[in-house]
Every structure is written in C-alpha cells, then in structure tokens.
Enzyme design. Sequence first.
Site, mmCIF file in Angstrom:
data_model
loop_
_atom_site.group_PDB
_atom_site.id
_atom_site.type_symbol
_atom_site.label_atom_id
_atom_site.label_comp_id
_atom_site.label_asym_id
_atom_site.label_seq_id
_atom_site.Cartn_x
_atom_site.Cartn_y
_atom_site.Cartn_z
ATOM 1 N N ASN A 11 0.987 -1.126 -0.227
ATOM 2 C CA ASN A 11 0.079 0.357 -0.247
ATOM 3 C C ASN A 11 0.687 1.462 0.170
ATOM 4 O OD1 ASN A 11 -1.765 1.881 0.727
ATOM 5 N ND2 ASN A 11 -2.121 1.414 2.435
ATOM 6 N N LYS A 13 0.312 4.344 0.025
ATOM 7 C CA LYS A 13 -0.783 5.013 0.264
ATOM 8 C C LYS A 13 0.218 6.856 -0.375
ATOM 9 C CE LYS A 13 0.281 3.348 4.730
ATOM 10 N NZ LYS A 13 0.243 3.837 5.679
ATOM 11 N N HIS A 96 -9.950 0.903 4.568
ATOM 12 C CA HIS A 96 -8.254 0.972 4.986
ATOM 13 C C HIS A 96 -8.588 1.898 6.405
ATOM 14 C CE1 HIS A 96 -4.305 2.181 5.890
ATOM 15 N NE2 HIS A 96 -3.734 1.409 5.569
ATOM 16 N N GLU A 98 -7.197 4.415 7.692
ATOM 17 C CA GLU A 98 -7.706 5.732 7.782
ATOM 18 C C GLU A 98 -8.102 6.779 6.852
ATOM 19 O OE1 GLU A 98 -3.068 5.669 5.251
ATOM 20 O OE2 GLU A 98 -2.306 4.785 7.253
ATOM 21 N N GLU A 167 -5.569 -5.661 10.638
ATOM 22 C CA GLU A 167 -4.362 -4.431 10.305
ATOM 23 C C GLU A 167 -5.035 -3.334 12.089
ATOM 24 O OE1 GLU A 167 -2.796 -2.871 6.713
ATOM 25 O OE2 GLU A 167 -4.545 -1.454 6.601
ATOM 26 N N SER A 211 2.962 -2.413 10.201
ATOM 27 C CA SER A 211 4.724 -2.909 11.027
ATOM 28 C C SER A 211 4.751 -3.691 10.109
ATOM 29 C CB SER A 211 4.543 -2.189 11.811
ATOM 30 O OG SER A 211 4.306 -0.276 11.995
#
Length: 249
Positions: A11, A13, A96, A98, A167, A211
């Site tokens: 990803n 981003k 996601h 975010e 996640e 991570s």
Amino acid sequence: MTQKKKLIAGNWKMNGSLQANAALLQALRDGLGEAACAVAVAVPAPYLAQVQGLVAGSAIALAAQDVSQHESGAFTGEVSAAMLRDFGTRYVLVGHSERRQYHGETDAVVAAKAQRALAAGITPIVCVGETLAEREAGQTEAVVKRQLAAVVQSNGQCISEIVVAYEPVWAIGTGRTATPEQAQQVHAVLRAQLAAATERADRVSLLYGGSMNAANAAQLLAQPDIDGGLVGGASLKAADFLQIIAAAH
Ligand code: PEP
C-alpha cells in the site's frame, strides 16, 4: 490451515511520483524472479495508468487504494469501480483505517464499496482492525467482527471472493507490530466468522497488516490463518518489499 498461494500487497498510500514509481517497479520486476506468492501494489489513483503499463507482463497485480460506493454520476472527486476496471485493476483496498478515521467511512459505506468492487470483478481487500483504546478495553474481537459482519451481510455468497486484511490501527505506521500470536488469534476469529457465512471460507485470504517488515514477516506469515500481508511503509523500498515477498512461501 489453508494451502492457497500467499498474497503480499503493498500500500503506497499517498506516496510516489512518475519517476519514483518507474524506479520502484523496475527494481521489483528485476528482483521478483519466480515469486512463490501473489504480489500486488496499491497505488494512488492518478498513477493507475502508468503502473498498469509498468506491471504489464509481470507477476505484479495492480491495486487501487479506494473506490466509490456509487456507480457513477455527480460525485466530484470519486473514482468508480468501472473506472478502476478500465485500467486493469485487480484489487482495491476498502475500509483502510486511514479512510475510516480521516474520511468518516462507516461499516455500511465500506460494505457498499466492497459490493461495488465485486460487481465490477475487482477483489476488495476489506480492512478491519481495532484501535489501541479498543484493544485495551478488551473489544478487539467485537470490533473486527462488527466491521466484517457489515461486509458479510451485504455481500451474501460473494463473500468467498473477498480478501480481508486484519490491521490493528495501533500497528499501522508505528513500528509496533502485533505478535504472531496476537495476529493469529484475530485471524482465527475472522476465519470462523467467514466459515459461518460460507462453505468456502478457506478460499478467503486473510492478510495481516501493521508495520510488517523484512525482519518480522516470516514469523507472521508462518501462522496457520495468516495468508499474506498488507504492507505500507516497507512496500516503498524495493529491497524490503522483496524480502517480505521472499518470506511468503
Ligand atoms: C497500511 O497502510 O496498510 C500499513 C499496514 O502500513 P504500515 O505497513 O506502514 O504499518
């Protein structure tokens, strides 16, 4: 225990440029060889056309980072599933953290997005995960089950066509990874939830994200219900991403 090919999805981003994308994809193509797992990169929408060209003829699949819940029309700034399909997009991230956090995406919106993707023949990678406060309050299982339930309910038997990414929000971009045991525990919960909805729950790839890096990937990917990874920061460096791919046998 599932035997399917693992999937490692990067990803990017909101990172990249025409120049940087070309260099990264060239390095990935050069280093990939006969990857034993499936590989995808989720790129910012303006680069779909460029990356479609850069991955052509390789084992790298094109993914997008978001899709509109609407089919078409007066939704300024949105990108439809049909538009993604026009560029050969194979996967799209939905929900996601975010997007949930900064763009107010609810479980219902995420479910609608997954539905749009499936209808267009694109595999949604449905992201679920708890915040640190939710984990500390003992709500991890309830949160991920609620998030997945919305997608299960609105997608019926098509549910075996999705990918799920667990996640934990506290692990994304923080350098703090869930332990393999913590991740496996949640993956087992998600697998059981899918099994209650479809006989083909084993076909669903359950990715871990948060991570993941070259040092911790092998242990995470060795867990029985971890079928791959969704990789943010480490997917921007070819050497790191290639090491994670190599860890996914
Ligand atoms: C992500 O953005 O989905 C992610 C897992 O990021 P990172 O690997 O940087 O934690």
